[in-house]
Motif scaffolding. Structure first.
Motif, PDB file in Angstrom:
ATOM      1  N   THR A 114      13.317  15.754  19.275  1.00 54.83           N
ATOM      2  CA  THR A 114      14.216  16.834  18.858  1.00 54.83           C
ATOM      3  C   THR A 114      14.508  17.798  20.008  1.00 54.83           C
ATOM      4  OG1 THR A 114      12.357  18.192  18.053  1.00 54.83           O
ATOM      5  CG2 THR A 114      13.419  16.714  16.472  1.00 54.83           C
ATOM      6  N   ILE A 115      13.540  18.019  20.888  1.00 52.66           N
ATOM      7  CA  ILE A 115      13.770  18.914  22.032  1.00 52.66           C
ATOM      8  C   ILE A 115      14.746  18.260  23.013  1.00 52.66           C
ATOM      9  CG2 ILE A 115      12.676  20.149  23.943  1.00 52.66           C
ATOM     10  CD1 ILE A 115      10.096  20.159  22.281  1.00 52.66           C
ATOM     11  N   GLN A 131       8.030   8.662  23.603  1.00 54.20           N
ATOM     12  CA  GLN A 131       7.654   7.249  23.627  1.00 54.20           C
ATOM     13  C   GLN A 131       6.149   7.069  23.757  1.00 54.20           C
ATOM     14  OE1 GLN A 131       9.974   4.745  22.992  1.00 54.20           O
ATOM     15  NE2 GLN A 131      11.080   6.631  22.507  1.00 54.20           N
ATOM     16  N   LEU A 132       5.486   7.970  24.458  1.00 50.98           N
ATOM     17  CA  LEU A 132       4.023   7.931  24.493  1.00 50.98           C
ATOM     18  C   LEU A 132       3.457   8.175  23.094  1.00 50.98           C
ATOM     19  CD1 LEU A 132       3.480   9.923  27.788  1.00 50.98           C
ATOM     20  CD2 LEU A 132       2.787   7.557  27.429  1.00 50.98           C
ATOM     21  N   TYR A 147       1.233  19.160  25.989  1.00 47.36           N
ATOM     22  CA  TYR A 147       2.385  18.417  26.504  1.00 47.36           C
ATOM     23  C   TYR A 147       3.211  19.204  27.517  1.00 47.36           C
ATOM     24  CZ  TYR A 147       5.489  21.448  23.898  1.00 47.36           C
ATOM     25  OH  TYR A 147       6.184  22.539  23.463  1.00 47.36           O
ATOM     26  N   THR A 148       3.012  20.507  27.630  1.00 44.26           N
ATOM     27  CA  THR A 148       3.987  21.374  28.284  1.00 44.26           C
ATOM     28  C   THR A 148       4.089  21.167  29.795  1.00 44.26           C
ATOM     29  OG1 THR A 148       2.323  23.129  28.462  1.00 44.26           O
ATOM     30  CG2 THR A 148       3.757  23.161  26.534  1.00 44.26           C
ATOM     31  N   TRP A 149       3.102  20.513  30.403  1.00 42.60           N
ATOM     32  CA  TRP A 149       3.158  20.334  31.863  1.00 42.60           C
ATOM     33  C   TRP A 149       4.181  19.275  32.274  1.00 42.60           C
ATOM     34  CZ3 TRP A 149       2.192  15.652  34.167  1.00 42.60           C
ATOM     35  CH2 TRP A 149       1.544  14.683  33.399  1.00 42.60           C
ATOM     36  N   LEU A 150       4.445  18.289  31.415  1.00 44.43           N
ATOM     37  CA  LEU A 150       5.248  17.146  31.846  1.00 44.43           C
ATOM     38  C   LEU A 150       6.722  17.485  32.094  1.00 44.43           C
ATOM     39  CD1 LEU A 150       5.017  14.189  32.579  1.00 44.43           C
ATOM     40  CD2 LEU A 150       5.485  13.588  30.209  1.00 44.43           C
ATOM     41  N   TYR A 205      11.153  14.583  28.117  1.00 42.75           N
ATOM     42  CA  TYR A 205      10.834  14.687  26.689  1.00 42.75           C
ATOM     43  C   TYR A 205      10.885  13.315  26.024  1.00 42.75           C
ATOM     44  CZ  TYR A 205      11.071  19.750  27.088  1.00 42.75           C
ATOM     45  OH  TYR A 205      10.828  21.050  27.443  1.00 42.75           O
ATOM     46  N   SER A 206      11.767  12.454  26.516  1.00 45.93           N
ATOM     47  CA  SER A 206      11.810  11.089  26.012  1.00 45.93           C
ATOM     48  C   SER A 206      10.495  10.370  26.282  1.00 45.93           C
ATOM     49  CB  SER A 206      12.977  10.341  26.655  1.00 45.93           C
ATOM     50  OG  SER A 206      12.934   8.968  26.343  1.00 45.93           O
TER      51      SER A 206
END
Length: 618
Positions: A291-292, A310-311, A232-235, A305-306
């Motif tokens: 939470t982040i 949601q994904l 996930y860290t790229w987004l 992060y939202s």
């Protein structure tokens, strides 16, 4: 009109070609006309496809792309309920973002390059969603990855933007490699990659290793493209690109590709163990990312992060055997998340690119249209009825409840409900810090966005309010009827009792309660001290420490080993040694070419004697 429907991906790709070849010589109005007009034509073609679509769908083979023995791939398009819905979302929301970009990027020097990339992005996503063959889908899959790299790093002279583009590209390669392996396993099991040929045979052809490996490999590819745990860290770093690009990536393209792929191939995933993995990853990612977002101060990163959260909701729906609910949430999420990002872009436009919420405040009066748009998007995200986000999120929670009642795990439902509460808290915090309480800006006078930026926000506001009617039971749930995607997973238990009014009541309580707590907790620009819990969230539950402390050093050591002892020490030596051997042999043979006839005659004589001797003693 029927033939016009097949041109959906053509128009953005044609716009990219025109702008890429000659956009630099065109005036800005011409660039805007081509960039926006090509997507408008694609949207019109998607509408034509919806109007003329027969109940069984349509396919069109353009040409045979690969024919190698038993392996054949046809470059063709597939129009059915799922692909048409996706095409409408991609072109409709994409068109609004293109129009918004005309105002947002008005002062950008590389104006034509920006719209060329944007057109290619939309065209690539359309190729992905309309592909008839899995390998053609993979081409679109790779192209959207390329476009994300180009657009995230659009301002490549900024080191952070360039690094974010590289990070997105490399992390997606991990998922893409898994996707490619999954395709190879599927071809071995089915003998074809044609989607319409594979899906009806999913139950009989998937057995043993193929049944276990192929869906999980494909799903790992989806976690990369759709930014789920662990890829996930790229987004969040992708926020270094222009804000309209962020809206396009998060709402209509790129990150929705993984959700679409699993929904498109859902019969391949409809095995209880695979569904449990999908639901678990989705539910955990939804709560983890929420939470982040609760502790980040960058408005665009909070929205990023939202999106990850949601994904996760969408994958939760897929994992509880409710793909139609996942696609419905994909559609409504496209409306309100594009709206939130465009409103954030309007704030940046007014505040000279300031996006730290601690440096904002009191913008509701000078940016009243933007504030209204953001609040509507925030309420939709929080799941407040009757907005679109409530209807689609409530449907997912109902399906998760029914899944648990039928003998499945209750964890997805519990995490989904808890995530709904945390979502309402962090979006109330973002709205309060950005638009309310005392203003903290000290320079200039914030001004509202120009009409070319406000009109797309107004239309997305309307869609965020009324979009829930597409799936509301009171309106006949036309989108759900149109999609009808959910075959029962093999071995699944019979459906349990319906939740009645319990789940909607819990969903509303989570949303309203979260908004009230978030609004009161951050009043007066207070920053509640969450203590160790806040540090845990800010450090991504120490997952980034695990990556940086364990995985990154191991990857670097492996890369240095492969680049040094393996590449230079073995591969290069073999290649160079082969070359040296050939060169040495050539030098030896060259000495035989002296030009003396008597030497050639002696060699012939010796050779003749050897041949005669061999013949006599044979």
């Amino acid at each position: 009109m029927a033939e016009f429907a097949w041109t959906i991906p053509l128009w953005p790709l044609l716009g990219w070609l025109l702008l890429g070849l000659g956009g630099g010589r065109l005036p800005r109005p011409g660039v805007s006309l081509i960039g926006c007009g090509s997507v408008a034509l694609a949207f019109a073609a998607a509408v034509a496809a919806r109007v003329t679509l027969p109940e069984s769908g349509q396919t069109k083979v353009l040409f045979t792309w690969i024919a190698a023995g038993e392996f054949t791939v046809s470059a063709g398009l597939l129009l059915d309920a799922l692909s048409v819905v996706m095409a409408l979302v991609v072109t409709g929301v994409g068109l609004l973002i293109h129009i918004y970009s005309v105002g947002y990027m008005a002062e950008e020097r590389a104006y034509s390059r920006y719209f060329a990339y944007l057109n290619l992005f939309v065209g690539s996503m359309l190729l992905l969603v309309l592909a008839k063959d899995l390998l053609v889908l993979f081409v679109g899959w790779e192209l959207v990855g390329l476009c994300s790299y180009l657009l995230i790093g659009f301002w490549f002279d900024r080191e952070r933007a360039a690094a974010a583009g590289r990070k997105a590209f490399l992390l997606n390669r991990i998922g893409d490699a898994s996707f490619l392996l999954g395709m190879l396993v599927l071809w071995r099991g089915f003998g074809t990659l044609d989607i319409q040929t594979m899906l009806p045979r999913a139950g009989e052809a998937l057995a043993g290793t193929v049944a276990a490996a192929a869906p999980l490999l494909l799903f790992l590819g989806a976690t990369g493209k759709s930014a789920q745990l662990p890829l996930y860290t790229w987004l969040p770093d992708a926020m270094e690109g222009p804000t309209p690009v962020s809206a396009l990536i998060h709402a209509a393209t790129m990150v929705t590709a993984g959700v679409y792929m699993v929904a498109r191939l859902f019969p391949l995933f409809a095995q209880p163990p695979t569904l449990a993995v999908i639901a678990g990853v989705g539910a955990l990612t939804a709560f983890f990312a929420a939470t982040i977002a609760l502790v980040d101060w960058d408005l665009k990163r909070v929205l990023a992060y939202s999106t990850i959260s949601q994904l996760g909701y969408m994958f939760l729906a897929l994992g509880t055997a409710a793909p139609e609910a996942g696609i419905f949430h994909l559609v409504t999420h496209a409306f309100f998340k594009a709206l939130l990002f465009l409103a954030a872009g309007s704030v940046m436009h007014a505040m000279h690119n300031v996006i730290d919420m601690r440096a904002l405040g009191g913008l509701a009066r000078p940016l009243r249209y933007t504030a209204l748009a953001f609040i509507v998007g925030a309420l939709a995200l929080a799941g407040i009825p009757p907005l679109a986000g409530f209807v689609s999120k409530d449907l997912i929670l109902e399906r998760a409840w029914e899944h648990a009642a039928a003998g499945g795990s209750p964890l997805p439902f519990a995490l989904g409900l808890l995530t709904a509460f945390v979502t309402a808290v962090y979006i109330a915090r973002a709205a309060r810090y950005t638009f309310f309480d005392r203003p903290t800006h000290v320079e200039g006078h914030p001004h509202e966005a120009p009409p070319v930026m406000r009109w797309p926000m107004a239309l997305l506001t309307l869609l965020s309010v009324a979009g829930g009617l597409l799936g509301a039971q009171l309106a006949g749930a036309p989108l759900l009827e149109f999609l009808a995607l959910s075959p029962a997973p093999q071995g699944a238990a019979e459906a349990g009792a319906g939740p009645g009014f319990l789940v909607p009541a819990l969903s509303i309580a989570a949303g309203v309660g979260g908004l009230l707590i978030g609004w009161r907790a951050y009043r007066g620009r207070r920053d509640p001290n969450l203590g160790r819990l806040g540090r845990l969230f800010a450090r991504h539950w120490y997952l980034l420490d695990l990556y940086d402390g364990l995985l990154v050093p191991a990857a670097k050591r492996t890369a240095h080993f492969l680049a040094g002892p393996v590449d230079l020490g073995v591969i290069d030596r073999v290649v160079n040694g082969t070359g040296a051997l050939v060169a040495g042999g050539a030098r030896g043979l060259r000495r035989l070419q002296t030009g003396y006839v008597r030497q050639y005659a002696a060699i012939i004589l010796v050779g003749t004697v050897f041949i005669l001797a061999f013949w006599m003693i044979r």
